[in-house]
Scaffold this active site. Structure first.
Site, PDB file in Angstrom:
ATOM      1  CG  ASP A 111      -2.190   0.882   0.930  1.00 42.33           C
ATOM      2  OD1 ASP A 111      -2.158   1.686  -0.019  1.00 42.33           O
ATOM      3  OD2 ASP A 111      -3.171   0.805   1.695  1.00 42.33           O
TER       4      ASP A 111
HETATM    5  C1  BGC Z   1      -5.223   3.110   0.384  1.00 39.00           C
HETATM    6  C2  BGC Z   1      -5.473   2.013  -0.616  1.00 39.00           C
HETATM    7  C3  BGC Z   1      -5.449   2.543  -2.022  1.00 39.00           C
HETATM    8  C4  BGC Z   1      -4.149   3.276  -2.255  1.00 39.00           C
HETATM    9  C5  BGC Z   1      -4.033   3.833  -3.652  1.00 39.00           C
HETATM   10  C6  BGC Z   1      -4.016   3.959   0.023  1.00 39.00           C
HETATM   11  O1  BGC Z   1      -3.915   5.069   0.820  1.00 39.00           O
HETATM   12  O2  BGC Z   1      -5.032   2.546   1.662  1.00 39.00           O
HETATM   13  O3  BGC Z   1      -6.708   1.388  -0.328  1.00 39.00           O
HETATM   14  O4  BGC Z   1      -5.609   1.514  -2.938  1.00 39.00           O
HETATM   15  O5  BGC Z   1      -4.054   4.347  -1.337  1.00 39.00           O
HETATM   16  O6  BGC Z   1      -4.883   4.887  -3.876  1.00 39.00           O
END
Ligand code: BGC
Length: 746
Positions: free
Chosen positions: A298
């Site tokens: 993530d």
């Molecule tokens: C979130 C994810 C997301 C990623 C990309 C992160 O902050 O936890 O769920 O897919 O950002 O946008």
């Protein structure tokens, strides 16, 4: 039969041959790649890194030199996200075309894979169709909708030139404080497992080369939702027995359903950041669950092993830890530090080449599977699948079925269409408070990006009743002080038959959604009290992503409708339910607590069921304001004739359970039939009940239907002290509606 079998085997052969050839192609390509090209493939950056002006770029214009730097110099394998808000289909096409054009200037010419968060519909394309958040979808208990929504989301992503969706969220919602609660399917394992894997299948089943499919991304593995404080990305402490009972099954089911990728939890479990956990990433996910796809981090989570979690003494050690634990791709995403650090680490022998090759092969297989090597550009055929009118109809159907009528004292609802109403409260003129997070922007708050035909609750009610019958004291802007003017509300109420008070939460996502308080905001409580004091019937309409406590005002409310954040058609669905054009059938996917001291979940243990009061034991341990599975209808349903195919179940047999459900009221209606079991005695304290199966049915007024369920020993299993999933012999209770009976497993 023979012909069908022959066809089946031929099909299997071709599918196997195709998969094999993608693998072979990836093996061959890796052999020709330089270390720099490999490390580049493992690097994912955000759009702001190549956009003119970086973050905040409004129109998707790329900066040619930054694009070259990312794609040619750093050879990045993947790009994600938007810079500020949703773009048009055409803008996405231009962005992705430019990126793939730049790939032609590289030596290896490996296409870039673009990923976006299409969380309840395609978040980041203007005029896409947004559906209920997972929490509302779970309230429908209609798995067909999980599939249908995923199909539309896939089509609209792919129409935008994007082939990788960061969805579905498979985290379980057992901590109502958590700001990502609305993205979950609620507190039950089975619902998350069933709807989550249905979504995965729907995203991918057409075949990833097909312009109606996208690669899915199960997230956020594992235990993300269990933060002890409820604050996003903070520590969870989860004993392995609990991890395996409540958090892992959704991922295991989604792996089986064929998910191509997985994203890792940004948090930590028992003091170990998941991004550094070889046990969870390699031993459990790869070896035990057999996941063959690609593992992506993530946001910024590798460097954070050093900068936030303090388990890596240097940024390079952070990279070494994560890659050796099993990460394939790093969502870096704001710079190229990961690339530099990983190169250095490999050269120093801190990460073996075999691990790099393994990661890169998985990335390449995904790109082959998606057809990116054949044609990396946005596809004309896919574009035609954007914005079909059937998507709007689906959005309304799902929103209807999500609506959950929590209270209907004296059958105050449905209101007469001739009624004169006062519509008040901060959600009445809000669109963001009906859609929530991941709606054209990350936070979902900027209403200028929503489709022009999005309606507020006030508009939908006005459309239905006519302007002459609707007055309002609400104002645009959730926090606008005008929304909380109690004296204005009291004065306006004198001429109406009922007050529709729209309260709850405005949109939020992730850490900005952290809250110190789960009770409904004080100014909203005061408004509800003022509304009740007028003596007019008050219907409370809750637009919220998680349960906000309303215990103090609930007794004074005649009707309460839970809308969750149900997307584009929320307002229309609310109006239809309030005025009887739709008979509500949503049921809660979580227990609606009375207060923070009463957060007990429906699958409570026996010692949570009984509350000791001096020498009296009373069964009020589970005492939510509204229980899991609660939801009223304008008709009534009666259960009878609960029958089992046998009173014993064995490891080799199945048990068929049937029950007759009758619509005994005067209106047609849909209804969620839920089957629960209770293991009476077990080596691990058995829960009072667990949901084991559910079906959504449709009954005409007066109609009766026999509903059947089939279960086997696996449906009764639990994780024992040795961390094995077992079914122990003994007596079980089965509960459907108000009927129950017993059987024995031996
Ligand atoms: C979130 C994810 C997301 C990623 C990309 C992160 O902050 O936890 O769920 O897919 O950002 O946008």
């Amino acid at each position: 039969m023979k012909k069908i079998l022959a066809l089946f085997f031929t099909l299997c052969y071709y599918i196997a041959a195709m998969a094999q050839s993608d693998q072979q192609k990836a093996d061959a390509l890796v052999k020709k790649m330089t270390l720099e090209e490999k490390v580049g493939q493992m690097t994912q950056v955000t759009l702001a890194v190549i956009a003119k002006g970086g973050w905040g770029n409004q129109d998707g214009t790329l900066d040619a030199s930054l694009l070259k730097k990312a794609v040619v110099d750093y050879k990045v394998g993947s790009i994600l996200n938007t810079t500020a808000h949703a773009f048009s289909v055409d803008t996405w096409h231009t962005i992705i075309t430019q990126i793939q054009d730049e790939v032609k200037n590289t030596r290896s010419k490996i296409p870039v894979i673009y990923g976006l968060d299409g969380m309840h519909g395609q978040t980041y394309t203007l005029n896409s169709t947004l559906f209920p958040q997972n929490i509302g979808l779970a309230a429908t208990r209609n798995t067909e909708y999980a599939k249908a929504i995923a199909k539309v989301t896939a089509s609209e992503l792919r129409a935008s030139g994007v082939r990788w969706n960061f969805a579905p969220v498979l985290d379980i919602g057992r901590q109502p404080l958590w700001s990502r609660f609305p993205e979950t399917f609620g507190e039950d394992v089975l619902i998350g497992k069933t709807m989550g894997s249905a979504a995965v299948k729907a995203y991918e089943e057409d075949g990833l080369k097909n312009p109606t499919a996208v690669a899915s991304c199960m997230k956020h593995y594992l235990g993300y939702s269990a933060a002890r404080t409820g604050k996003d990305r903070t520590p969870a402490y989860i004993p392995e027995i609990e991890l395996r009972e409540y958090y892992l099954p959704q991922f295991a089911a989604a792996v089986k359903a064929g998910a191509s990728t997985i994203m890792i939890n940004s948090g930590e479990i028992n003091g170990e950041p998941v991004h550094a956990s070889k046990y969870l990433l390699t031993t459990v996910l790869r070896k035990e669950l057999g996941f063959q796809g690609m593992i992506v981090t993530d946001w910024e989570d590798i460097i954070r092993l050093h900068t936030r979690h303090n388990v890596a003494i240097s940024p390079r050690q952070a990279v070494v830890m994560a890659i050796n634990a099993g990460i394939d791709m790093s969502m870096v995403p704001g710079d190229f530090s990961f690339y530099e650090l990983l190169l250095e680490a490999v050269k120093k022998g801190e990460v073996p080449m075999s691990r790099i090759d393994d990661a890169v092969k998985r990335i390449l297989v995904l790109k082959y599977k998606l057809g990116l090597f054949d044609n990396p550009y946005p596809e004309a055929a896919a574009k035609n699948n954007f914005g079909k009118s059937s998507y709007q109809a689906l959005a309304l159907d799902v929103a209807h079925e999500a609506m959950t009528l929590l209270k209907n004292k004296d059958n105050v609802l449905p209101l007469s269409r001739k009624a004169k109403v006062l519509v008040a409260g901060p959600s009445a003129q809000s669109i963001s408070a009906l859609n929530g997070c991941w709606s054209y922007t990350w936070q979902g708050k900027e209403e200028q990006w929503y489709p022009a035909d999005s309606k507020t609750i006030l508009q939908a009610i006005t459309d239905k009743l006519g302007a002459a019958n609707v007055i309002t004291t609400s104002a645009k802007g959730f926090d606008n002080a005008a929304n909380f003017d109690a004296s204005k509300l009291s004065a306006a109420a004198s001429s109406v038959d009922a007050i529709i008070l729209c309260v709850g939460e405005d949109a939020y996502a992730e850490s900005p959604g952290n809250t110190r308080e789960l009770a409904l905001a004080d100014n909203q409580i005061a408004l509800a009290n003022a509304a009740a004091a007028t003596g007019k019937p008050v219907i409370l309409v809750l637009t919220e992503g998680r349960p906000r406590f309303i215990s103090g005002i609930e007794p004074a409310m005649k009707g309460i409708l839970m809308t969750y954040w149900s997307g584009k058609k929320t307002a229309e669905a609310v109006a239809d339910v309030l005025f009887g054009d739709y008979n509500p059938d949503g049921v809660l996917p979580f227990s609606y607590p009375r207060s923070m001291g009463e957060v007990v979940l429906y699958d409570r243990k026996p010692t949570e069921e009984v509350r000791e009061v001096f020498n009296d034991n009373i069964n009020t341990g589970y005492d939510p304001l509204f229980p899991f599975g609660h939801g009223l209808s304008y008709t009534s349903f009666e259960y009878s004739d609960l029958q089992l195919s046998s009173t014993t179940l064995t490891a080799a047999t199945k048990l068929t359970i049937s029950v007759t459900v009758k619509n005994t009221g005067a209106r047609d209606g849909k209804h969620a039939v839920e089957l629960y079991t209770r293991d009476l005695y077990a080596s691990i304290t058995p829960p009072m009940k667990r949901l084991r199966a559910f079906q959504k049915i449709n009954l005409k007024a007066g109609e009766a239907k026999k509903i059947t369920f089939t279960i086997d020993k696996n449906d009764l299993a639990f994780v024992n002290a040795q961390l094995k999933t077992v079914t122990e012999p003994g007596e079980f209770e089965i509960m459907i509606g108000n009927k129950k009976t017993k059987f024995t497993y031996r």
